[in-house]
Design a protein around this motif. Structure first.
Motif, PDB file in Angstrom:
ATOM      1  N   THR A  61       1.069  -1.150  -0.090  1.00  0.00           N
ATOM      2  CA  THR A  61       0.081  -0.174   0.457  1.00  0.00           C
ATOM      3  C   THR A  61       1.038   1.205   0.093  1.00  0.00           C
ATOM      4  O   THR A  61       1.749   1.609   0.925  1.00  0.00           O
ATOM      5  N   ALA A  73       0.452   5.535  -0.214  1.00  0.00           N
ATOM      6  CA  ALA A  73       0.000   6.574  -0.061  1.00  0.00           C
ATOM      7  C   ALA A  73       0.378   7.520  -0.745  1.00  0.00           C
ATOM      8  O   ALA A  73       1.503   8.172  -0.325  1.00  0.00           O
ATOM      9  N   ALA A 125       0.619  -2.086  -6.594  1.00  0.00           N
ATOM     10  CA  ALA A 125       0.612  -1.540  -5.734  1.00  0.00           C
ATOM     11  C   ALA A 125      -0.965  -1.125  -5.208  1.00  0.00           C
ATOM     12  O   ALA A 125      -1.684  -0.972  -6.560  1.00  0.00           O
ATOM     13  N   ARG A 126      -1.286  -0.888  -4.109  1.00  0.00           N
ATOM     14  CA  ARG A 126      -2.672  -0.337  -3.658  1.00  0.00           C
ATOM     15  C   ARG A 126      -2.195   1.074  -3.264  1.00  0.00           C
ATOM     16  O   ARG A 126      -1.663   1.139  -2.634  1.00  0.00           O
ATOM     17  N   LEU A 127      -3.037   1.601  -3.960  1.00  0.00           N
ATOM     18  CA  LEU A 127      -3.243   3.144  -3.526  1.00  0.00           C
ATOM     19  C   LEU A 127      -4.018   3.884  -2.519  1.00  0.00           C
ATOM     20  O   LEU A 127      -4.962   3.724  -2.830  1.00  0.00           O
ATOM     21  N   VAL A 128      -3.552   4.768  -1.854  1.00  0.00           N
ATOM     22  CA  VAL A 128      -4.345   5.601  -1.215  1.00  0.00           C
ATOM     23  C   VAL A 128      -3.706   7.313  -2.178  1.00  0.00           C
ATOM     24  O   VAL A 128      -2.269   7.030  -1.651  1.00  0.00           O
ATOM     25  N   ALA A 171      -7.651   3.350  -7.277  1.00  0.00           N
ATOM     26  CA  ALA A 171      -6.768   4.208  -5.721  1.00  0.00           C
ATOM     27  C   ALA A 171      -7.969   4.684  -4.582  1.00  0.00           C
ATOM     28  O   ALA A 171      -9.169   4.709  -4.955  1.00  0.00           O
ATOM     29  N   ARG A 172      -7.993   4.593  -3.934  1.00  0.00           N
ATOM     30  CA  ARG A 172      -8.957   4.662  -2.492  1.00  0.00           C
ATOM     31  C   ARG A 172      -8.135   6.412  -1.925  1.00  0.00           C
ATOM     32  O   ARG A 172      -7.306   6.469  -2.435  1.00  0.00           O
ATOM     33  N   GLU A 215      -3.245   7.353   7.369  1.00  0.00           N
ATOM     34  CA  GLU A 215      -3.550   5.721   6.902  1.00  0.00           C
ATOM     35  C   GLU A 215      -2.118   5.219   6.645  1.00  0.00           C
ATOM     36  O   GLU A 215      -1.305   5.257   6.875  1.00  0.00           O
ATOM     37  N   CYS A 271      -0.057   2.392   5.556  1.00  0.00           N
ATOM     38  CA  CYS A 271       0.541   1.992   4.430  1.00  0.00           C
ATOM     39  C   CYS A 271       1.854   1.088   4.606  1.00  0.00           C
ATOM     40  O   CYS A 271       2.767   1.358   5.825  1.00  0.00           O
ATOM     41  N   ASP A 272       2.474   1.328   3.823  1.00  0.00           N
ATOM     42  CA  ASP A 272       3.818   0.718   3.567  1.00  0.00           C
ATOM     43  C   ASP A 272       4.889   1.607   3.076  1.00  0.00           C
ATOM     44  O   ASP A 272       5.371   2.007   4.071  1.00  0.00           O
ATOM     45  N   CYS A 295       4.019   3.707   8.410  1.00  0.00           N
ATOM     46  CA  CYS A 295       4.819   3.434   7.253  1.00  0.00           C
ATOM     47  C   CYS A 295       5.526   2.756   7.627  1.00  0.00           C
ATOM     48  O   CYS A 295       6.717   3.436   9.017  1.00  0.00           O
TER      49      CYS A 295
END
Length: 356
Positions: free
Chosen positions: A170, A172, A192-195, A213-214, A224, A226-227, A248
């Motif tokens: 994740t 951000a 990757a998952r996105l914020v 993305a969120r 948030e 996240c990594d 993170c």
């Protein structure tokens, strides 16, 4: 602000103020150091809250460019230009007046794109000066190269931590301008998952939809889980308040001057958050622009090969930091300053040019 004291503390050579009555231009060019060559750094246009904020931004950004250009192995010093204006003031006269300012410096400062300007504005600047890079007929928009360098730096830092790529992690992303939006798409392509967030909600939400993305409000991005936290907007976002809020294990992004103070770099280090120094990881854009001034002119494949080597530079700096037991930002500063001093000793002797 005591300007001469600030220049002495930062180590600046020159600070130029320019007012053009006809266009309303209010500009400052800060030339930090020309030991390695002419000062290269972009033009930032921003509606500053005060003259002091404008000058402080120019001083901080230009000093960062000296470190960046040195760390990237370029024969260029550091400089930056800022214009105090809002979008309503944009026009041909404003940017051509700025071009005349750049031309008056006779090559001591080379300008290019930064926050608030694009190819159209830089084309107007170029009608008045030779000392401009990043034009469509040259290296073009530096944003793709900057985003690629950040991506390569992220992957190198993850490998340093024992990771294996971005898939499933994740990230951000704070700021979805030219570079942030490109980086968001690159990260999505990597799995990757996105914020994401941006002060421009309409444009930012479009990028969020395109990348899956969120979206979160700008003030909430620091909280948030996240990594990787990726600052891609303005500087000084890592401060005594925000560092404590981060959830993170790494910070790596395209924004300049991310640390409000050196103490904030130490706070990240003490919290066990790996900070990838901004002026190293975001150096792809300046590498791409500098290629215009290389012997033989601009060659994209050569420029992008150098951009991809940012990953190795990140690995070298993180290894140095680990070996010396110091935060990565201190290792990066040492790396850049040692090159500047080493070559500065060679370049002190004047060699006259043959007559034209």
């Amino acid at each position: 602000m005591e300007i001469f004291r600030a220049m002495a503390e930062y180590g600046h050579e020159e600070l130029v103020f320019w007012y053009d009555r006809a266009s309303g231009l209010r500009a400052v060019v800060a030339i930090h150091d020309t030991t390695l060559g002419p000062a290269l750094g972009g033009l930032r246009v921003w509606n500053y809250p005060s003259e002091e904020a404008m000058v402080e931004d120019a001083l901080r950004l230009s000093r960062g460019m000296t470190a960046k250009n040195s760390a990237m192995g370029l024969d260029l010093g550091g400089g930056k230009a800022v214009i105090w204006a809002d979008r309503a003031a944009y026009g041909e006269a404003l940017f051509r007046a700025f071009g005349r300012l750049v031309e008056s410096l006779a090559g001591r400062y080379i300008t290019a794109e930064d926050v608030g300007v694009g190819p159209a504005e830089m084309a107007l600047v170029a009608r008045e000066t030779r000392f401009v890079g990043g034009l469509p007929e040259g290296s073009g928009d530096p944003s793709p190269a900057t985003a690629l360098g950040v991506l390569e730096g992220m992957k190198a830092a993850l490998a340093h931590l024992g990771g294996n790529g971005l898939s499933g992690l994740t990230v951000a992303v704070q700021g979805l301008g030219h570079v942030g939006s490109l980086l968001a798409h690159m990260l999505a392509d990597q799995g990757a998952r996105l914020v994401v967030t941006d002060l421009d909600h309409e444009a930012g939400r479009r990028v969020a939809e395109e990348t899956g993305a969120r979206w979160v409000d700008p003030g909430a991005i620091y909280d948030e889980p996240c990594d990787i936290f990726a600052p891609c907007a303005l500087g000084a976002v890592l401060n005594a308040d925000t560092v404590e809020r981060l959830r993170c294990r790494m910070v790596a992004g395209s924004a300049n001057n991310q640390l409000a103070t050196p103490a904030d770099g130490r706070r990240l280090w003490e919290r066990g958050i790996l900070y990838v120094p901004d002026f190293v990881v975001n150096g792809g854009g300046v590498i791409n622009v500098a290629e215009e001034f290389a012997r033989g002119g601009y060659r994209q494949e050569r420029a992008y090969a150098r951009v991809r080597r940012i990953g190795q530079q990140v690995r070298d700096i993180l290894t140095l930091a680990e070996r010396e037991g110091i935060p990565p930002f201190e290792a990066a500063d040492r790396f850049a300053e040692e090159r500047r001093q080493r070559l500065g000793a060679v370049r002190r002797s004047f060699i006259p040019r043959p007559p034209a």
